[in-house]
Design an enzyme around this catalytic site. Structure first.
Site, PDB file in Angstrom:
ATOM      1  N   GLY A 148     -16.288   2.433  -2.058  1.00  0.00           N
ATOM      2  CA  GLY A 148     -15.358   1.172  -2.476  1.00  0.00           C
ATOM      3  C   GLY A 148     -15.224   0.037  -1.737  1.00  0.00           C
ATOM      4  O   GLY A 148     -14.128  -0.555  -1.790  1.00  0.00           O
ATOM      5  N   THR A 175       0.771  -1.118  -0.012  1.00  0.00           N
ATOM      6  CA  THR A 175      -0.106   0.067  -0.113  1.00  0.00           C
ATOM      7  C   THR A 175       0.767   1.153   0.251  1.00  0.00           C
ATOM      8  O   THR A 175       1.970   1.135  -0.198  1.00  0.00           O
ATOM      9  CB  THR A 175      -0.874  -0.145   1.095  1.00  0.00           C
ATOM     10  OG1 THR A 175      -1.927   1.005   1.066  1.00  0.00           O
ATOM     11  CG2 THR A 175      -0.408  -0.083   2.541  1.00  0.00           C
ATOM     12  N   LYS A 235       3.533   1.474  -3.693  1.00  0.00           N
ATOM     13  CA  LYS A 235       3.285   0.768  -4.800  1.00  0.00           C
ATOM     14  C   LYS A 235       4.042   0.919  -6.216  1.00  0.00           C
ATOM     15  O   LYS A 235       4.390   0.021  -6.998  1.00  0.00           O
ATOM     16  CB  LYS A 235       1.793   1.136  -5.360  1.00  0.00           C
ATOM     17  CG  LYS A 235       0.832   0.521  -4.250  1.00  0.00           C
ATOM     18  CD  LYS A 235      -0.707   1.071  -4.735  1.00  0.00           C
ATOM     19  CE  LYS A 235      -1.878   0.648  -3.784  1.00  0.00           C
ATOM     20  NZ  LYS A 235      -3.015   0.806  -4.272  1.00  0.00           N
ATOM     21  N   GLY A 275     -11.164  11.842 -12.273  1.00  0.00           N
ATOM     22  CA  GLY A 275      -9.682  11.670 -11.969  1.00  0.00           C
ATOM     23  C   GLY A 275      -8.784  11.050 -12.914  1.00  0.00           C
ATOM     24  O   GLY A 275      -9.119  10.328 -14.055  1.00  0.00           O
ATOM     25  N   TYR A 317     -13.632   4.195   0.586  1.00  0.00           N
ATOM     26  CA  TYR A 317     -14.584   3.462   1.522  1.00  0.00           C
ATOM     27  C   TYR A 317     -14.754   3.904   2.790  1.00  0.00           C
ATOM     28  O   TYR A 317     -13.679   4.456   3.482  1.00  0.00           O
ATOM     29  CB  TYR A 317     -14.386   1.891   1.232  1.00  0.00           C
ATOM     30  CG  TYR A 317     -12.825   1.695   1.999  1.00  0.00           C
ATOM     31  CD1 TYR A 317     -11.724   1.624   1.085  1.00  0.00           C
ATOM     32  CD2 TYR A 317     -12.988   1.257   3.311  1.00  0.00           C
ATOM     33  CE1 TYR A 317     -10.410   1.691   1.920  1.00  0.00           C
ATOM     34  CE2 TYR A 317     -11.754   1.087   3.977  1.00  0.00           C
ATOM     35  CZ  TYR A 317     -10.717   0.998   3.104  1.00  0.00           C
ATOM     36  OH  TYR A 317      -9.544   0.848   3.848  1.00  0.00           O
ATOM     37  N   ASN A 366       0.218  -3.705  -6.144  1.00  0.00           N
ATOM     38  CA  ASN A 366      -0.290  -3.807  -4.924  1.00  0.00           C
ATOM     39  C   ASN A 366      -0.233  -5.244  -4.395  1.00  0.00           C
ATOM     40  O   ASN A 366      -0.707  -5.405  -3.343  1.00  0.00           O
ATOM     41  CB  ASN A 366      -1.739  -3.486  -4.827  1.00  0.00           C
ATOM     42  CG  ASN A 366      -2.686  -4.237  -5.423  1.00  0.00           C
ATOM     43  OD1 ASN A 366      -2.403  -5.209  -6.308  1.00  0.00           O
ATOM     44  ND2 ASN A 366      -4.099  -4.128  -5.246  1.00  0.00           N
ATOM     45  N   GLY A 426      -5.279  10.144 -11.495  1.00  0.00           N
ATOM     46  CA  GLY A 426      -3.921   9.955 -10.819  1.00  0.00           C
ATOM     47  C   GLY A 426      -3.784   8.348 -10.629  1.00  0.00           C
ATOM     48  O   GLY A 426      -4.180   7.602 -11.593  1.00  0.00           O
TER      49      GLY A 426
HETATM   50  P1  ATR Z   1      -4.382   8.565  -6.085  1.00  0.00           P
HETATM   51  O1  ATR Z   1      -3.265   7.724  -5.810  1.00  0.00           O
HETATM   52  O2  ATR Z   1      -5.558   8.595  -4.915  1.00  0.00           O
HETATM   53  O3  ATR Z   1      -4.980   8.616  -7.636  1.00  0.00           O
HETATM   54  P2  ATR Z   1      -3.015  10.938  -6.947  1.00  0.00           P
HETATM   55  O4  ATR Z   1      -2.246  10.269  -7.748  1.00  0.00           O
HETATM   56  O5  ATR Z   1      -2.455  11.945  -6.144  1.00  0.00           O
HETATM   57  O6  ATR Z   1      -3.882   9.835  -5.943  1.00  0.00           O
HETATM   58  O7  ATR Z   1      -4.256  11.451  -7.818  1.00  0.00           O
HETATM   59  C1  ATR Z   1      -5.178  12.312  -7.142  1.00  0.00           C
HETATM   60  C2  ATR Z   1      -6.198  12.625  -8.064  1.00  0.00           C
HETATM   61  O8  ATR Z   1      -7.390  13.296  -7.551  1.00  0.00           O
HETATM   62  C3  ATR Z   1      -5.944  13.391  -9.414  1.00  0.00           C
HETATM   63  O9  ATR Z   1      -6.537  13.127 -10.405  1.00  0.00           O
HETATM   64  C4  ATR Z   1      -6.344  15.035  -8.780  1.00  0.00           C
HETATM   65  O10 ATR Z   1      -6.656  15.894  -9.682  1.00  0.00           O
HETATM   66  P3  ATR Z   1      -5.256  16.724 -10.537  1.00  0.00           P
HETATM   67  O11 ATR Z   1      -4.409  15.616 -11.287  1.00  0.00           O
HETATM   68  O12 ATR Z   1      -6.137  17.933 -11.060  1.00  0.00           O
HETATM   69  O13 ATR Z   1      -4.631  16.946  -9.261  1.00  0.00           O
HETATM   70  C5  ATR Z   1      -7.643  14.394  -8.173  1.00  0.00           C
HETATM   71  N1  ATR Z   1      -8.151  15.295  -7.207  1.00  0.00           N
HETATM   72  C6  ATR Z   1      -7.854  15.424  -5.705  1.00  0.00           C
HETATM   73  N2  ATR Z   1      -8.615  16.325  -5.095  1.00  0.00           N
HETATM   74  C7  ATR Z   1      -9.552  16.749  -6.071  1.00  0.00           C
HETATM   75  C8  ATR Z   1     -10.649  17.710  -5.931  1.00  0.00           C
HETATM   76  N3  ATR Z   1     -10.919  18.368  -4.583  1.00  0.00           N
HETATM   77  N4  ATR Z   1     -11.212  17.984  -6.966  1.00  0.00           N
HETATM   78  C9  ATR Z   1     -11.089  17.474  -8.242  1.00  0.00           C
HETATM   79  N5  ATR Z   1     -10.119  16.585  -8.457  1.00  0.00           N
HETATM   80  C10 ATR Z   1      -9.086  16.159  -7.253  1.00  0.00           C
END
Ligand code: ATR
Length: 271
Positions: A237, A62, A66, A127, A215, A87, A129
């Site tokens: 989730g 985790t 990862k 998203g 979740y 994972n 990310g």
């Molecule tokens: P994870 O491993 O949870 O995917 P991450 O790689 O940091 O974490 O990605 C977070 C994702 O959530 C990204 O798509 C981020 O958008 P940005 O690419 O614009 O940063 C999105 N995100 C996080 N908080 C958000 C919010 N309040 N509104 C919209 N998108 C959000």
């Protein structure tokens, strides 16, 4: 002889994996032990090496390890390769194999537990990310009519869509106005901070299922917005969490454990 597994993270105290795999092992009669190991930042590879030297058969991984887990593996499943992260690791004959069970867990939860087939459906994923990258392949393999991405930072969504091009078409959603999706999934980390991603006008029109990868937080702002818009079915989730663990268990042990009772026990009401 007892086979040893563990989850590696930092922090790792919060991990539910030992409880989940303990239940799977008991249900399926497998002689397994499963520990939590907090590896120091920058010390993941050494910690895994020590665990292997002590006879460990495999592990879950985790945050924040990862990507490191994928990097130390000699071979990887397509799910791990496209996710760029793992994972789940399996140790055999001196080799490390990597898998990413998140996408399989999510698609199984939606299709098998929530009885919502993905084939022929229009799906919007919010998203771009690590979490979203980790789940796209099984969605494409389920042959939806459309898989669309929308991210606060549009370039990241465009890059992900391009990366998946060999596996299927991922479209980009208009941030101002779009709709007609059967399923809308919040794959952003917004729910962890109690916020809601900006939603295009009409995004829930005709939507049958809204799903939040987070979740245990009850009704997140995203799920509340979906419910307010009249979406008949909202889910968090918890099912994905249990199903991704079941996929790891299957990959290690060759047995797919039953998940229904555990999901029911872990469900936090969406209020
Ligand atoms: P994870 O491993 O949870 O995917 P991450 O790689 O940091 O974490 O990605 C977070 C994702 O959530 C990204 O798509 C981020 O958008 P940005 O690419 O614009 O940063 C999105 N995100 C996080 N908080 C958000 C919010 N309040 N509104 C919209 N998108 C959000």
């Amino acid at each position: 002889m007892t086979d040893h597994y563990a989850v590696f993270g930092n922090p790792v105290a919060q991990s539910k994996s030992p409880m989940i795999h303990g239940r799977f092992a008991a249900l399926s009669g497998q002689d397994m032990a499963y520990d939590k190991i907090e590896a120091p930042l920058g010390g993941f590879a050494d910690a895994v090496q020590r665990f292997r030297d002590a006879g460990g058969k495999g592990c879950n991984v985790t945050a924040p390890f990862k990507i490191d887990a994928f990097a130390i593996a000699g071979t990887a499943t397509d799910d791990a390769r496209l996710a760029g992260s793992a994972n789940t690791l399996r140790f055999s004959d001196g080799a490390i194999e990597a898998h990413n069970s998140d996408g399989i867990g999510l698609t199984r939860d939606i299709q098998d537990n929530l009885h919502t087939p993905l084939a022929g459906k229009r799906i919007l994923m919010l998203g771009a990310g690590g979490a979203v990258r980790g789940v796209l392949l099984p969605f494409l393999q389920a042959q939806p009519d459309e898989l669309s991405l929308l991210n606060r930072t549009p370039d990241k969504a465009a890059a992900l869509a391009e990366m998946m091009a060999d596996y299927g078409m991922v479209t980009l959603c208009d941030p101002v106005e779009c709709g007609g999706f059967d399923i809308v999934i919040n794959g952003t980390s917004s729910s962890l901070t109690g916020s809601c991603p900006a939603l295009p006008r009409g995004v829930f029109d005709g939507c049958a299922l809204a799903y939040d990868l987070t979740y245990g937080k009850g009704l997140t702002p995203f799920l509340a917005a979906a419910r307010d818009a009249g979406v008949p079915h909202v889910a968090d989730g918890v099912g994905m969490l249990v199903e991704q663990a079941a996929e790891s268990f299957r990959w290690w042990r060759g047995i797919t454990p039953a998940t229904g009772d555990l999901i029911a026990d872990m469900t936090v009401p969406l209020v």
